[in-house]
Design an enzyme around this catalytic site. Structure first.
Site, PDB file in Angstrom:
ATOM      1  N   GLN A  20      10.813   0.532  -5.493  1.00  0.00           N
ATOM      2  CA  GLN A  20       9.691   1.019  -6.290  1.00  0.00           C
ATOM      3  C   GLN A  20      10.109   1.554  -7.657  1.00  0.00           C
ATOM      4  O   GLN A  20       9.258   1.660  -8.558  1.00  0.00           O
ATOM      5  CB  GLN A  20       8.944   2.103  -5.510  1.00  0.00           C
ATOM      6  CG  GLN A  20       8.325   1.569  -4.235  1.00  0.00           C
ATOM      7  CD  GLN A  20       7.563   2.624  -3.489  1.00  0.00           C
ATOM      8  OE1 GLN A  20       8.101   3.292  -2.625  1.00  0.00           O
ATOM      9  NE2 GLN A  20       6.294   2.797  -3.803  1.00  0.00           N
ATOM     10  N   ARG A  77      14.788  12.951  -2.387  1.00  0.00           N
ATOM     11  CA  ARG A  77      14.799  11.900  -1.368  1.00  0.00           C
ATOM     12  C   ARG A  77      14.686  10.552  -2.061  1.00  0.00           C
ATOM     13  O   ARG A  77      13.744  10.318  -2.807  1.00  0.00           O
ATOM     14  CB  ARG A  77      13.658  12.100  -0.375  1.00  0.00           C
ATOM     15  CG  ARG A  77      13.596  10.975   0.648  1.00  0.00           C
ATOM     16  CD  ARG A  77      12.441  11.107   1.618  1.00  0.00           C
ATOM     17  NE  ARG A  77      12.383   9.956   2.507  1.00  0.00           N
ATOM     18  CZ  ARG A  77      11.303   9.180   2.645  1.00  0.00           C
ATOM     19  NH1 ARG A  77      10.196   9.456   1.973  1.00  0.00           N
ATOM     20  NH2 ARG A  77      11.330   8.131   3.437  1.00  0.00           N
ATOM     21  N   HIS A 121      13.948   1.677   3.344  1.00  0.00           N
ATOM     22  CA  HIS A 121      12.594   1.880   2.808  1.00  0.00           C
ATOM     23  C   HIS A 121      12.063   0.508   2.415  1.00  0.00           C
ATOM     24  O   HIS A 121      11.676   0.249   1.281  1.00  0.00           O
ATOM     25  CB  HIS A 121      12.607   2.840   1.626  1.00  0.00           C
ATOM     26  CG  HIS A 121      11.279   3.464   1.347  1.00  0.00           C
ATOM     27  ND1 HIS A 121      11.057   4.838   1.336  1.00  0.00           N
ATOM     28  CD2 HIS A 121      10.081   2.908   1.058  1.00  0.00           C
ATOM     29  CE1 HIS A 121       9.793   5.081   1.049  1.00  0.00           C
ATOM     30  NE2 HIS A 121       9.174   3.932   0.889  1.00  0.00           N
ATOM     31  N   ASN A 165      11.989   4.429   6.903  1.00  0.00           N
ATOM     32  CA  ASN A 165      10.750   4.956   6.335  1.00  0.00           C
ATOM     33  C   ASN A 165       9.554   4.234   6.954  1.00  0.00           C
ATOM     34  O   ASN A 165       9.402   3.031   6.788  1.00  0.00           O
ATOM     35  CB  ASN A 165      10.704   4.773   4.814  1.00  0.00           C
ATOM     36  CG  ASN A 165       9.423   5.354   4.254  1.00  0.00           C
ATOM     37  OD1 ASN A 165       9.271   6.562   4.167  1.00  0.00           O
ATOM     38  ND2 ASN A 165       8.478   4.498   3.914  1.00  0.00           N
ATOM     39  N   GLU A 166       8.731   4.996   7.678  1.00  0.00           N
ATOM     40  CA  GLU A 166       7.413   4.534   8.126  1.00  0.00           C
ATOM     41  C   GLU A 166       7.455   3.220   8.925  1.00  0.00           C
ATOM     42  O   GLU A 166       6.880   2.198   8.518  1.00  0.00           O
ATOM     43  CB  GLU A 166       6.466   4.392   6.937  1.00  0.00           C
ATOM     44  CG  GLU A 166       6.270   5.679   6.184  1.00  0.00           C
ATOM     45  CD  GLU A 166       5.298   5.545   5.014  1.00  0.00           C
ATOM     46  OE1 GLU A 166       4.979   4.410   4.621  1.00  0.00           O
ATOM     47  OE2 GLU A 166       4.864   6.589   4.504  1.00  0.00           O
ATOM     48  N   ASN A 295       5.418  11.748   6.760  1.00  0.00           N
ATOM     49  CA  ASN A 295       4.675  11.474   5.530  1.00  0.00           C
ATOM     50  C   ASN A 295       3.196  11.639   5.854  1.00  0.00           C
ATOM     51  O   ASN A 295       2.697  10.981   6.772  1.00  0.00           O
ATOM     52  CB  ASN A 295       4.931  10.048   5.044  1.00  0.00           C
ATOM     53  CG  ASN A 295       6.382   9.839   4.624  1.00  0.00           C
ATOM     54  OD1 ASN A 295       7.141  10.797   4.536  1.00  0.00           O
ATOM     55  ND2 ASN A 295       6.756   8.594   4.365  1.00  0.00           N
ATOM     56  N   TYR A 297      -0.750  11.826   4.181  1.00  0.00           N
ATOM     57  CA  TYR A 297      -1.594  11.594   3.005  1.00  0.00           C
ATOM     58  C   TYR A 297      -3.050  11.955   3.243  1.00  0.00           C
ATOM     59  O   TYR A 297      -3.733  12.459   2.360  1.00  0.00           O
ATOM     60  CB  TYR A 297      -1.470  10.144   2.531  1.00  0.00           C
ATOM     61  CG  TYR A 297      -0.158   9.891   1.852  1.00  0.00           C
ATOM     62  CD1 TYR A 297       0.952   9.420   2.558  1.00  0.00           C
ATOM     63  CD2 TYR A 297       0.001  10.174   0.498  1.00  0.00           C
ATOM     64  CE1 TYR A 297       2.170   9.223   1.940  1.00  0.00           C
ATOM     65  CE2 TYR A 297       1.209   9.983  -0.137  1.00  0.00           C
ATOM     66  CZ  TYR A 297       2.299   9.508   0.589  1.00  0.00           C
ATOM     67  OH  TYR A 297       3.512   9.307  -0.018  1.00  0.00           O
ATOM     68  N   GLU A 353       7.090  13.033   2.561  1.00  0.00           N
ATOM     69  CA  GLU A 353       6.180  12.556   1.515  1.00  0.00           C
ATOM     70  C   GLU A 353       4.803  13.198   1.664  1.00  0.00           C
ATOM     71  O   GLU A 353       4.282  13.287   2.773  1.00  0.00           O
ATOM     72  CB  GLU A 353       5.956  11.033   1.565  1.00  0.00           C
ATOM     73  CG  GLU A 353       7.104  10.196   1.107  1.00  0.00           C
ATOM     74  CD  GLU A 353       6.796   8.723   1.229  1.00  0.00           C
ATOM     75  OE1 GLU A 353       5.608   8.336   1.117  1.00  0.00           O
ATOM     76  OE2 GLU A 353       7.742   7.948   1.478  1.00  0.00           O
ATOM     77  N   TRP A 399       5.520  13.054  -3.053  1.00  0.00           N
ATOM     78  CA  TRP A 399       5.525  11.659  -3.469  1.00  0.00           C
ATOM     79  C   TRP A 399       4.648  11.538  -4.701  1.00  0.00           C
ATOM     80  O   TRP A 399       3.421  11.719  -4.612  1.00  0.00           O
ATOM     81  CB  TRP A 399       5.000  10.727  -2.358  1.00  0.00           C
ATOM     82  CG  TRP A 399       5.151   9.305  -2.804  1.00  0.00           C
ATOM     83  CD1 TRP A 399       4.215   8.553  -3.467  1.00  0.00           C
ATOM     84  CD2 TRP A 399       6.327   8.495  -2.721  1.00  0.00           C
ATOM     85  NE1 TRP A 399       4.742   7.320  -3.788  1.00  0.00           N
ATOM     86  CE2 TRP A 399       6.029   7.265  -3.346  1.00  0.00           C
ATOM     87  CE3 TRP A 399       7.596   8.662  -2.178  1.00  0.00           C
ATOM     88  CZ2 TRP A 399       6.951   6.227  -3.431  1.00  0.00           C
ATOM     89  CZ3 TRP A 399       8.523   7.653  -2.279  1.00  0.00           C
ATOM     90  CH2 TRP A 399       8.201   6.440  -2.879  1.00  0.00           C
ATOM     91  N   GLU A 406       3.599   0.605  -6.618  1.00  0.00           N
ATOM     92  CA  GLU A 406       2.894   0.990  -5.382  1.00  0.00           C
ATOM     93  C   GLU A 406       2.563  -0.242  -4.546  1.00  0.00           C
ATOM     94  O   GLU A 406       1.414  -0.559  -4.249  1.00  0.00           O
ATOM     95  CB  GLU A 406       1.641   1.786  -5.720  1.00  0.00           C
ATOM     96  CG  GLU A 406       0.797   2.236  -4.526  1.00  0.00           C
ATOM     97  CD  GLU A 406       1.577   2.956  -3.443  1.00  0.00           C
ATOM     98  OE1 GLU A 406       2.551   3.653  -3.781  1.00  0.00           O
ATOM     99  OE2 GLU A 406       1.234   2.812  -2.253  1.00  0.00           O
ATOM    100  N   TRP A 407       3.608  -0.987  -4.145  1.00  0.00           N
ATOM    101  CA  TRP A 407       3.504  -2.116  -3.220  1.00  0.00           C
ATOM    102  C   TRP A 407       2.397  -3.089  -3.614  1.00  0.00           C
ATOM    103  O   TRP A 407       2.345  -3.504  -4.783  1.00  0.00           O
ATOM    104  CB  TRP A 407       3.413  -1.580  -1.794  1.00  0.00           C
ATOM    105  CG  TRP A 407       4.526  -0.614  -1.497  1.00  0.00           C
ATOM    106  CD1 TRP A 407       4.425   0.716  -1.260  1.00  0.00           C
ATOM    107  CD2 TRP A 407       5.940  -0.888  -1.445  1.00  0.00           C
ATOM    108  NE1 TRP A 407       5.674   1.280  -1.051  1.00  0.00           N
ATOM    109  CE2 TRP A 407       6.613   0.320  -1.165  1.00  0.00           C
ATOM    110  CE3 TRP A 407       6.716  -2.040  -1.620  1.00  0.00           C
ATOM    111  CZ2 TRP A 407       8.005   0.408  -1.059  1.00  0.00           C
ATOM    112  CZ3 TRP A 407       8.098  -1.951  -1.524  1.00  0.00           C
ATOM    113  CH2 TRP A 407       8.726  -0.760  -1.221  1.00  0.00           C
TER     114      TRP A 407
HETATM  115  O1  LIG Z   1       1.422   4.981  -0.639  1.00  0.00           O
HETATM  116  C1  LIG Z   1       2.196   6.003  -1.146  1.00  0.00           C
HETATM  117  C2  LIG Z   1       3.552   5.990  -0.453  1.00  0.00           C
HETATM  118  N1  LIG Z   1       3.371   6.057   0.981  1.00  0.00           N
HETATM  119  N2  LIG Z   1       4.567   6.067   1.756  1.00  0.00           N
HETATM  120  C3  LIG Z   1       5.557   5.042   1.404  1.00  0.00           C
HETATM  121  C4  LIG Z   1       5.745   4.923  -0.102  1.00  0.00           C
HETATM  122  O2  LIG Z   1       6.638   3.854  -0.385  1.00  0.00           O
HETATM  123  C5  LIG Z   1       4.393   4.743  -0.777  1.00  0.00           C
HETATM  124  O3  LIG Z   1       4.545   4.558  -2.176  1.00  0.00           O
END
Ligand SMILES: OC[C@H]1NNC[C@@H](O)[C@@H]1O
Ligand SMILES: [Ca+2]
Length: 445
Positions: A20, A77, A121, A165-166, A295, A297, A353, A399, A406-407
């Site tokens: 990213q 991080r 990640h 990550n996630e 994480n 949100y 995050e 974050w 942003e993906w």
């Molecule tokens: O969508 C925001 C964030 N969510 N967690 C993983 C990160 O890579 C994202 O940018």
């Protein structure tokens, strides 16, 4: 003086991830990742954006560490890109890739910032994807081999490790929904992937323990608090299924050494059950973590939906939303922290995050982002309440440090405390960055 002071050694941080922010995707021997392939596939990313340049952090990391120092960050991080270290995913190493992360870590330490390194990640080497990726059990072993190389190179200075990550986003968004790399839409595949990710995590933890480096290792799960949209019994049942699929399916193996029975049965009925082989769960159970990264949100509101694949559907909450369309719901962070503490044995926790995207117009060289300040303040207060309730929350990583890729949304979503003017790569402090600097200095809000 702040009204709500945090514990004296609370780790105030910020987070990023390699694909990213780094750019330099073909520099110094870096191999292709599944996100290079995916972002260069027409139609996958908003605006046709890719991570080719991103924030050019690979070249600008000295300047970026100086920004972290000015902000007063206690911890940073970041993720290590597997394709920089082992370009083909397995086999030959790339010394220049190790050089970059060694230089970054040395500069962080020289500036009094503790490095928190995420090993995965989402930057899977494409050549491993060509051999099945996370659907191939062998990838778990290749991950542990890559992790061991990184531990040996950095483990004398990096004392805080996050394996994945996630994993739920890797599994579901990447293999069931198709929104993320590698872009499959197969729930049975996604469930197999989730199991192989758990194996990868366990193998990496075991590799770390063997090296006896004396640091701590955990994982980062994106978790949410799930609430029934109505008070009908079937809405409660729907909430339990959603909580099972998104939270417990990933929490239980890592913290209890077993999959949740209700979801194992659900997946068994609806999909090929994950391909669990003899010894897998023992291996996972034999690799306990030192801390859990989470994480958070937003919350998840669900109602019963018999015709939906798993019998529930999400419902939009009544609160205001961020630019991602995610409802702003700080109480969900409090509820989540208290729940983890209660249900999973009072674990050491880090918010790895939390943050928000808002439309951040740059006007006369300034970015006024009062919504981000309000979002962060409310979530910090929720975290503080949880700490008062006895939760062992040890740190909080916003974050993100910088606006970044942003993906699937490309650069259209700005999560940064610091604005990145991509054409010039100029870093511009948003008001929230100054505000956060103050929070860190006074250790409270
Ligand atoms: O969508 C925001 C964030 N969510 N967690 C993983 C990160 O890579 C994202 O940018
Ligand atoms: Ca664009």
């Amino acid at each position: 003086m702040p009204k709500h002071v945090f514990p004296v050694d609370f780790v105030w941080g910020a987070a990023t991830a390699a694909y990213q922010i780094e750019g330099a995707v073909r520099e110094d021997g870096r191999g292709e990742s599944i996100w290079d392939r995916f972002s260069h596939t027409p139609g996958k990313i908003q605006g046709g954006d890719t991570g080719d340049v991103a924030c050019d952090h690979y070249h600008r990391y000295r300047e970026d560490v100086a920004l972290m120092r000015e902000m007063g960050l206690k911890g940073y991080r970041f993720s290590i890109a597997w394709p920089r270290i082992v370009p083909a995913g397995k086999g030959a190493l790339n010394p220049k890739g190790l050089d970059f992360y060694n230089a970054l870590v040395d500069r962080l330490l020289a500036n009094g910032i503790t490095p928190y390194a995420t090993l995965y990640h989402w930057e899977l080497p494409q050549l491993l994807q060509d051999r099945g990726g996370w659907d191939n059990r062998d990838t778990a072993a290749y991950f542990a081999e890559y992790a061991a190389v990184v531990f040996e190179s950095l483990g004398d200075r990096v004392r805080h490790w996050i394996t994945l990550n996630e994993p739920s986003v890797v599994a579901y968004n990447g293999h069931a929904i198709g929104e993320h790399a590698p872009g499959f839409t197969d729930y049975a595949l996604a469930v197999r992937v989730s199991h192989h990710l758990n194996l990868a995590h366990a193998r990496a933890v075991a590799a770390y323990r063997q090296l006896n480096q004396g640091g701590v290792i955990g994982t980062t799960l994106n978790l949410t608090s799930v609430y029934p949209a109505g008070n009908a019994p079937e809405d409660g049942a729907a909430a339990r299924i959603a909580d099972g699929m998104y939270n417990r399916w990933f929490l239980d193996p890592v913290l209890k050494g077993a999959y949740p029975r209700d979801i194992l049965e659900l997946f068994g009925q609806k999909l090929q059950a994950p391909v669990i082989q003899a010894g897998d769960l023992e291996r996972i159970a034999a690799a306990p973590i030192d801390f859990l990264g989470l994480n958070y949100y937003s919350r998840l509101l669900v109602r019963s939906a018999p015709s939906s694949p798993f019998g529930y559907e999400a419902v939009r909450g009544a609160g205001p939303c961020t630019a991602m369309g995610w409802e702003i719901y700080p109480d969900g962070l409090y509820d989540l922290l208290v729940r983890l503490d209660r249900d999973y044995g009072h674990p050491r926790l880090l918010v790895t995050e939390n943050g928000a995207a808002f439309d951040d117009p740059l006007q006369a060289g300034r970015v006024a982002d009062p919504e981000r300040i309000a979002y962060l303040r409310e979530h910090f207060l929720a975290a503080r309440r949880a700490i008062e309730s006895g939760v062992r929350l040890e740190g909080y990583f916003v974050w993100s440090l910088l606006d970044n890729f942003e993906w699937a949304h490309g650069y259209s979503r700005r999560f940064g405390l610091i604005y990145v003017d991509y054409p010039t790569q100029e870093r511009i402090w948003k008001d929230s960055a100054r505000w956060y600097q103050g929070v860190i200095r006074q250790n409270g809000v």
